[in-house]
Design a protein around this motif. Structure first.
Motif, mmCIF file in Angstrom:
data_model
loop_
_atom_site.group_PDB
_atom_site.id
_atom_site.type_symbol
_atom_site.label_atom_id
_atom_site.label_comp_id
_atom_site.label_asym_id
_atom_site.label_seq_id
_atom_site.Cartn_x
_atom_site.Cartn_y
_atom_site.Cartn_z
ATOM 1 N N ILE A 162 11.893 24.282 -9.719
ATOM 2 C CA ILE A 162 12.650 24.320 -8.468
ATOM 3 C C ILE A 162 12.933 22.883 -8.045
ATOM 4 O O ILE A 162 12.008 22.135 -7.709
ATOM 5 N N SER A 163 14.201 22.498 -8.085
ATOM 6 C CA SER A 163 14.596 21.123 -7.771
ATOM 7 C C SER A 163 15.986 21.132 -7.143
ATOM 8 O O SER A 163 16.678 22.152 -7.162
ATOM 9 N N ARG A 164 16.394 19.972 -6.651
ATOM 10 C CA ARG A 164 17.743 19.888 -6.077
ATOM 11 C C ARG A 164 18.822 19.971 -7.143
ATOM 12 O O ARG A 164 19.954 20.333 -6.870
ATOM 13 N N ARG A 165 18.456 19.625 -8.380
ATOM 14 C CA ARG A 165 19.424 19.736 -9.468
ATOM 15 C C ARG A 165 18.695 20.158 -10.742
ATOM 16 O O ARG A 165 17.527 19.844 -10.942
ATOM 17 N N ALA A 166 19.440 20.869 -11.580
ATOM 18 C CA ALA A 166 18.873 21.322 -12.854
ATOM 19 C C ALA A 166 18.947 20.203 -13.880
ATOM 20 O O ALA A 166 19.733 19.257 -13.752
ATOM 21 N N SER A 167 18.123 20.308 -14.921
ATOM 22 C CA SER A 167 18.052 19.292 -15.963
ATOM 23 C C SER A 167 18.577 19.846 -17.281
ATOM 24 O O SER A 167 18.007 20.783 -17.838
ATOM 25 N N ASP A 168 19.663 19.257 -17.770
ATOM 26 C CA ASP A 168 20.181 19.653 -19.084
ATOM 27 C C ASP A 168 19.165 19.334 -20.171
ATOM 28 O O ASP A 168 19.043 20.074 -21.150
ATOM 29 N N GLU A 169 18.435 18.228 -19.991
ATOM 30 C CA GLU A 169 17.420 17.844 -20.968
ATOM 31 C C GLU A 169 16.367 18.943 -21.130
ATOM 32 O O GLU A 169 15.977 19.295 -22.250
ATOM 33 N N LEU A 170 15.915 19.508 -20.005
ATOM 34 C CA LEU A 170 14.907 20.561 -20.075
ATOM 35 C C LEU A 170 15.459 21.820 -20.735
ATOM 36 O O LEU A 170 14.753 22.488 -21.498
ATOM 37 N N ASN A 171 16.709 22.145 -20.444
ATOM 38 C CA ASN A 171 17.316 23.321 -21.087
ATOM 39 C C ASN A 171 17.344 23.162 -22.601
ATOM 40 O O ASN A 171 17.009 24.096 -23.343
ATOM 41 N N GLU A 172 17.731 21.990 -23.074
ATOM 42 C CA GLU A 172 17.798 21.750 -24.520
ATOM 43 C C GLU A 172 16.401 21.772 -25.138
ATOM 44 O O GLU A 172 16.193 22.325 -26.221
ATOM 45 N N LEU A 173 15.449 21.164 -24.457
ATOM 46 C CA LEU A 173 14.081 21.124 -24.979
ATOM 47 C C LEU A 173 13.480 22.530 -25.037
ATOM 48 O O LEU A 173 12.763 22.868 -25.998
ATOM 49 N N ALA A 174 13.773 23.339 -24.042
ATOM 50 C CA ALA A 174 13.256 24.709 -24.032
ATOM 51 C C ALA A 174 13.797 25.496 -25.227
ATOM 52 O O ALA A 174 13.070 26.274 -25.861
ATOM 53 N N LYS A 175 15.073 25.295 -25.542
ATOM 54 C CA LYS A 175 15.667 25.983 -26.689
ATOM 55 C C LYS A 175 14.984 25.560 -27.989
ATOM 56 O O LYS A 175 14.676 26.396 -28.845
ATOM 57 N N LYS A 176 14.729 24.256 -28.125
ATOM 58 C CA LYS A 176 14.098 23.749 -29.346
ATOM 59 C C LYS A 176 12.683 24.287 -29.506
ATOM 60 O O LYS A 176 12.233 24.566 -30.621
ATOM 61 N N LYS A 177 11.970 24.426 -28.384
ATOM 62 C CA LYS A 177 10.563 24.828 -28.440
ATOM 63 C C LYS A 177 10.364 26.339 -28.337
ATOM 64 O O LYS A 177 9.240 26.821 -28.452
ATOM 65 N N GLY A 178 11.441 27.071 -28.105
ATOM 66 C CA GLY A 178 11.299 28.515 -27.939
ATOM 67 C C GLY A 178 10.550 28.873 -26.678
ATOM 68 O O GLY A 178 9.788 29.847 -26.632
ATOM 69 N N ALA A 179 10.749 28.076 -25.627
ATOM 70 C CA ALA A 179 10.028 28.263 -24.367
ATOM 71 C C ALA A 179 10.900 29.019 -23.366
ATOM 72 O O ALA A 179 12.128 28.915 -23.385
ATOM 73 N N ALA A 180 10.258 29.764 -22.477
ATOM 74 C CA ALA A 180 10.956 30.521 -21.441
ATOM 75 C C ALA A 180 11.086 29.641 -20.197
ATOM 76 O O ALA A 180 10.102 29.353 -19.512
ATOM 77 N N LEU A 181 12.310 29.178 -19.911
ATOM 78 C CA LEU A 181 12.558 28.270 -18.793
ATOM 79 C C LEU A 181 13.594 28.859 -17.851
ATOM 80 O O LEU A 181 14.650 29.320 -18.289
ATOM 81 N N THR A 182 13.290 28.822 -16.556
ATOM 82 C CA THR A 182 14.253 29.152 -15.507
ATOM 83 C C THR A 182 14.336 27.955 -14.579
ATOM 84 O O THR A 182 13.306 27.382 -14.210
ATOM 85 N N GLN A 183 15.549 27.549 -14.218
ATOM 86 C CA GLN A 183 15.721 26.431 -13.295
ATOM 87 C C GLN A 183 16.517 26.896 -12.077
ATOM 88 O O GLN A 183 17.574 27.501 -12.223
ATOM 89 N N TRP A 184 15.984 26.602 -10.895
ATOM 90 C CA TRP A 184 16.703 26.866 -9.655
ATOM 91 C C TRP A 184 17.125 25.548 -9.035
ATOM 92 O O TRP A 184 16.329 24.612 -8.960
ATOM 93 N N THR A 185 18.361 25.469 -8.582
ATOM 94 C CA THR A 185 18.778 24.360 -7.724
ATOM 95 C C THR A 185 18.541 24.827 -6.288
ATOM 96 O O THR A 185 19.164 25.787 -5.832
#
Length: 258
Positions: free
Chosen positions: A35-58
């Protein structure tokens, strides 16, 4: 076969130690909500590489009621059979204009207290309500709240009244809520943790303060000059390790340097 994960909710994940914690939390066995004021493209890409379940809220955490209602509603939709544990990390904070209290614009003062104190309290309340309902229905996973505090919540500093007050309030509401949860069967465990002095944008802001209004500015300049600042990655590792301690919660106000 149902896949089970550990759930972690993290505020202030778009930069600094928050971003570093988010990177380290992205593992296949963990479900992460940032939960942040803006989402992170870096985290989205890293989650895909690691097979991790990520949700980001702005989400603007200054809208404390809206943020808490959104979190509680989301938690109520989750299938507890897929969750082994639930953790809330209140990491977001704001340093308003550096200087005496009377020089702080009222809107900046209000924002610093909303983001730094009211939001953690509201989010913690929403988390405890929603996950407490899980417990009433028989869910028995551990529940933890980790509030990222500061040494400035325990030691007064000129020109820092709003930030010091927010962190001191965070420490004390953690103590109070820990007492409440200790009275409940399968209660949550809470800790307000000072992470040490970290090389983040907040430190840059302090070093850039007006020496006439901020008598301790030289202290922060010297910390950087002498290489005494912890990197965000190292600080994140130490903070997340604290979460895994067997005695987590027995000392509701702590410091990673203890």
């Amino acid at each position: 076969m149902t896949t089970t994960r550990h759930l972690t909710i993290l505020t202030g994940a778009s930069r600094g130690m928050g971003l570093a914690m988010a990177r380290q939390l992205l593992t296949p066995d963990l479900q992460l909500l940032c939960i942040s004021r803006r989402a992170s493209d870096e985290l989205n890409e890293l989650a895909k590489k690691k097979g991790a379940a990520l949700t980001q809220w702005t989400q603007d955490l200054a809208d404390t009621g809206g943020a808490a209602a959104r979190l509680q509603a989301w938690l109520e939709t989750l299938d507890t059979k897929t969750l082994q544990s639930a953790t809330l990390i209140n990491n977001a904070g704001v340093i308003p204009r550096i200087g005496p209290l009377e020089d702080c614009p009222p809107e900046d003062l209000a924002n610093a207290l909303r983001v730094g104190l009211e939001a953690p309290m509201q989010l913690t309340a929403a988390f405890l309500r929603a996950t407490g309902a899980w417990v009433e229905k028989g869910w028995r996973g551990p529940r933890k709240v980790l509030n990222i505090s500061s040494g400035l919540g325990r030691n007064a500093m000129a020109a820092q009244a709003p930030y010091c007050a927010a962190k001191a309030g965070m420490d004390h509401f953690t103590r109070c809520s820990a007492l409440d949860e200790a009275r409940r069967e399968h209660g949550a465990r809470l800790v307000s943790l000072a992470p040490g002095v970290i090389d983040t944008d907040m430190q840059s802001q302090l070093r850039a303060g007006d020496p006439a209004a901020f008598p301790d500015r030289s202290r922060f300049v010297e910390l950087q000059r002498q290489g005494q600042l912890t990197s965000p990655d190292d600080a994140a590792t130490r903070v997340l390790a604290w979460l895994q301690r067997a005695d987590f919660g027995t000392q509701p106000v702590a410091d990673v340097r203890d």
